[in-house]
Design a protein around this motif. Structure first.
Motif, PDB file in Angstrom:
ATOM      1  N   GLY A   1      -3.955  -5.866  -0.925  1.00 52.27           N
ATOM      2  CA  GLY A   1      -2.732  -4.190  -0.366  1.00 52.27           C
ATOM      3  C   GLY A   1      -3.497  -3.701  -0.622  1.00 52.27           C
ATOM      4  O   GLY A   1      -4.217  -2.758  -0.809  1.00 52.27           O
ATOM      5  N   LYS A   2      -2.447  -3.273   0.288  1.00 58.63           N
ATOM      6  CA  LYS A   2      -2.320  -1.328  -0.690  1.00 58.63           C
ATOM      7  C   LYS A   2      -2.005  -0.799  -2.306  1.00 58.63           C
ATOM      8  O   LYS A   2      -2.294   0.148  -1.987  1.00 58.63           O
ATOM      9  CB  LYS A   2      -1.556  -0.471   0.619  1.00 58.63           C
ATOM     10  N   ARG A   3      -1.766  -2.410  -2.322  1.00 57.79           N
ATOM     11  CA  ARG A   3      -1.920  -1.566  -4.596  1.00 57.79           C
ATOM     12  C   ARG A   3      -2.199  -2.213  -5.424  1.00 57.79           C
ATOM     13  O   ARG A   3      -2.881  -3.479  -5.010  1.00 57.79           O
ATOM     14  CB  ARG A   3       0.120  -1.836  -4.383  1.00 57.79           C
TER      15      ARG A   3
ATOM     16  N   ARG B   1     -10.126   3.914   1.551  1.00 59.41           N
ATOM     17  CA  ARG B   1      -9.561   3.214   1.802  1.00 59.41           C
ATOM     18  C   ARG B   1      -8.466   4.467   0.734  1.00 59.41           C
ATOM     19  O   ARG B   1      -7.775   3.652  -0.505  1.00 59.41           O
ATOM     20  CB  ARG B   1      -9.859   2.130   0.284  1.00 59.41           C
TER      21      ARG B   1
ATOM     22  N   LYS C   1      -5.302   5.045   0.931  1.00 57.80           N
ATOM     23  CA  LYS C   1      -4.268   4.532   0.970  1.00 57.80           C
ATOM     24  C   LYS C   1      -3.264   3.786  -0.240  1.00 57.80           C
ATOM     25  O   LYS C   1      -2.861   3.503  -0.473  1.00 57.80           O
ATOM     26  CB  LYS C   1      -3.451   3.947   2.249  1.00 57.80           C
ATOM     27  N   LEU C   2      -5.089   3.334  -1.285  1.00 61.93           N
ATOM     28  CA  LEU C   2      -4.432   2.750  -2.621  1.00 61.93           C
ATOM     29  C   LEU C   2      -3.379   3.185  -3.393  1.00 61.93           C
ATOM     30  O   LEU C   2      -4.450   4.491  -3.492  1.00 61.93           O
ATOM     31  CB  LEU C   2      -5.623   2.112  -2.534  1.00 61.93           C
ATOM     32  N   THR C   3      -3.006   2.814  -3.705  1.00 64.23           N
ATOM     33  CA  THR C   3      -1.902   2.943  -5.273  1.00 64.23           C
ATOM     34  C   THR C   3      -1.899   2.413  -5.634  1.00 64.23           C
ATOM     35  O   THR C   3      -2.302   1.653  -5.979  1.00 64.23           O
ATOM     36  CB  THR C   3      -0.467   3.817  -4.916  1.00 64.23           C
TER      37      THR C   3
END
Ligand SMILES: Nc1ncnc2c1ncn2[C@@H]1O[C@H](COP(=O)(O)OP(=O)(O)OP(=O)(O)O)[C@@H](O)[C@H]1O
Ligand SMILES: [Mg+2]
Length: 471
Positions: free
Chosen positions: A379-381, A341, A343-345
């Protein structure tokens, strides 16, 4: 982005000609001898310097040019210098490449060839810059796998560098999860024994009757079950490093033997009389207060002083706020790559929560929370909730007085319990209420195990209050 070029040639016609060819794509600076070349280089930091070797006062020999090259490279070892050499001076150009020039071109310079060479060179310049930036955002280079750009950790690293080359015993102090084992390994890897073995042993995890034979080995028949002679870890670590973890829990008999080994490098196997020599460097660690242990007679003072020739303290994570977010980003990158994953921030509330959390479990806790969050995040975050660090400012605003009161109560009770590691009596005193009232609040707010910090409430309280029971 426009890059800057520096053209160094004593012949003004050549400089003008080159400038003409390049001025559309680059900003141009010029110099006509060694001194002005070096000073312009320093002032302008051009991406690429084009250098004629035959500079005044001796335009027929390459000395001035080569001297300029070496002065430029001394100031910036990554400087890109392209040599522009006269006809029949190829040997000089090759010598310049040997001295660190990037490439060379022969006069008369073909503009297309020059443009192409510059493009390639600039590409390398950009790659190098990106790499440097990446390294900086990661907090500089790793020190033997260890991260840490805080002043405290830089201090630890420089201490390790110094002691690693000696044979003195080292004592590593620090709370759980601060990186004591990593530091021990770093000391080993930085030492002249790096090619020898690194043998860790957790003194508190091995029962007393086995620990002695584990450390010193035993002779055949020395106790029931000792069917053959066996070497201990001290012998195995010979030529390398023995890492004694949780040294505060060493039984007295073993303390005596270990002290003797530290003083004389000799010992006897269990059930043996022969003096055995071993050349193991000892690094010990503990999260206990050893001074107190010696005061209480749990640890021999002479052993303490032998082990603590050099003491390195690993600071708790809450005392090095500079490291928290940098570590978090690095751990996120690693965990996210593992879980595919990338792109996780972190969401802003997660960053805020991490900055203010007290990190009782130090780096290990940070690492574990992030690993779990990477799996949990939808989500992405990653949010504070994914990290199980609910930040007060993140909560929904209350609408009724009752809600507001409950929120305030929850916040204050949780904080008080955290401050006192779950001890009810102390937390109640701190909040200015009685113990039964605090119990009632905990019940009402549903602050079960999950919200209680490290030590669990019922247990720690039970041991303090169950004086009627036999312990
Ligand atoms: N400076 C650091 N850089 C990167 N990772 C670190 C650092 N310090 C600690 N860690 C990580 O945190 C975890 C705990 O480190 P380590 O086992 O060295 O701590 P410790 O002080 O020996 O803990 P304990 O007292 O519980 O044995 C490990 O997973 C380690 O990789
Ligand atoms: Mg450890």
């Amino acid at each position: 982005m426009r890059h800057k070029l520096l053209i160094v040639d004593d012949d003004e016609a050549i400089r003008t000609q080159m400038k003409w060819a390049l001025t559309q794509d680059y900003d141009i600076a010029q110099a006509e001898d060694r001194i002005s070349a070096v000073s312009t280089f320093r002032a302008e930091s051009p991406a690429v310097t084009m250098l004629d070797l035959g500079l005044p006062p001796r335009t027929n020999s390459p000395e001035e040019g080569l001297a300029a090259l070496s002065e430029i490279l001394a100031g910036d070892p990554t400087a890109k210098v392209i040599i522009i050499s006269g006809q029949g001076e190829k040997m000089n150009a090759i010598q310049a490449i040997g001295a660190g020039a990037y490439d060379f071109l022969c006069k008369p310079v073909d503009p297309d060839e020059l443009t192409l060479l510059l493009k390639r060179c600039i590409y390398v310049v950009e790659l190098e810059r990106e790499y440097r930036e990446m390294q900086q955002s990661r907090g500089g280079e790793l020190f033997e796998e260890m991260l840490g750009h805080s002043a405290q950790m830089q201090g630890v690293f420089s201490f390790i560098r110094k002691v690693a080359v000696t044979t003195a015993p080292v004592l590593l102090l620090g709370e759980s999860g601060t990186g004591k084992e990593m530091a021990a390994l770093a000391i080993h890897r930085r030492s002249p024994r790096a090619n020898g073995p690194f043998i860790p042993i957790n003194c508190s995890a091995i029962p007393e009757n086995l620990l002695e034979s584990e450390l010193f080995g035993h002779e055949k028949g020395s106790f029931t079950g000792a069917h053959m002679q066996r070497k201990g870890l001290i012998e195995t670590a010979s030529g390398g490093t023995l890492f004694l973890d949780e040294i505060g829990d060493l039984p007295p008999t073993i303390q005596v033997k270990l002290l003797r080994f530290l003083q004389e490098q000799t010992f006897q196997r269990v059930g043996g009389r022969q003096e055995i020599q071993a050349d193991a460097r000892v690094v010990a660690a503990t999260n206990a207060d050893l001074k107190q242990a010696t005061a209480k007679g749990k640890l021999r003072e002479d052993l303490y002083f032998r082990l603590a020739v050099v003491v390195i303290k690993l600071p708790p994570l809450r005392d090095r706020r500079d490291d928290v977010i940098m570590f978090a980003k690095e751990f996120l990158q690693r965990a996210a790559a593992q879980c595919d994953r990338p792109k996780l921030t972190f969401a802003p509330d997660a960053l805020r929560a991490m900055s203010s959390h007290a990190w009782p479990g130090n780096v290990r806790e940070l690492q574990n929370r992030i690993k779990r969050a990477v799996i949990m995040a939808d989500g992405k975050r990653i949010t504070a909730r994914d990290l199980e660090l609910t930040d007060a400012s993140d909560m929904v605003a209350p609408t009724t007085l009752k809600e507001a009161r409950e929120m305030a109560e929850r916040e204050l009770v949780t904080q008080a319990l955290k401050r006192h590691a779950g001890r009810i009596t102390a937390a109640a005193a701190d909040l200015g209420i009685s113990r039964p009232t605090l119990y009632e609040l905990i019940e009402k707010l549903g602050l079960g195990k999950r919200d209680a910090p490290e030590t669990n409430l019922p247990e720690s309280e039970a041991s303090a209050t169950s004086n009627g029971n036999e312990m």
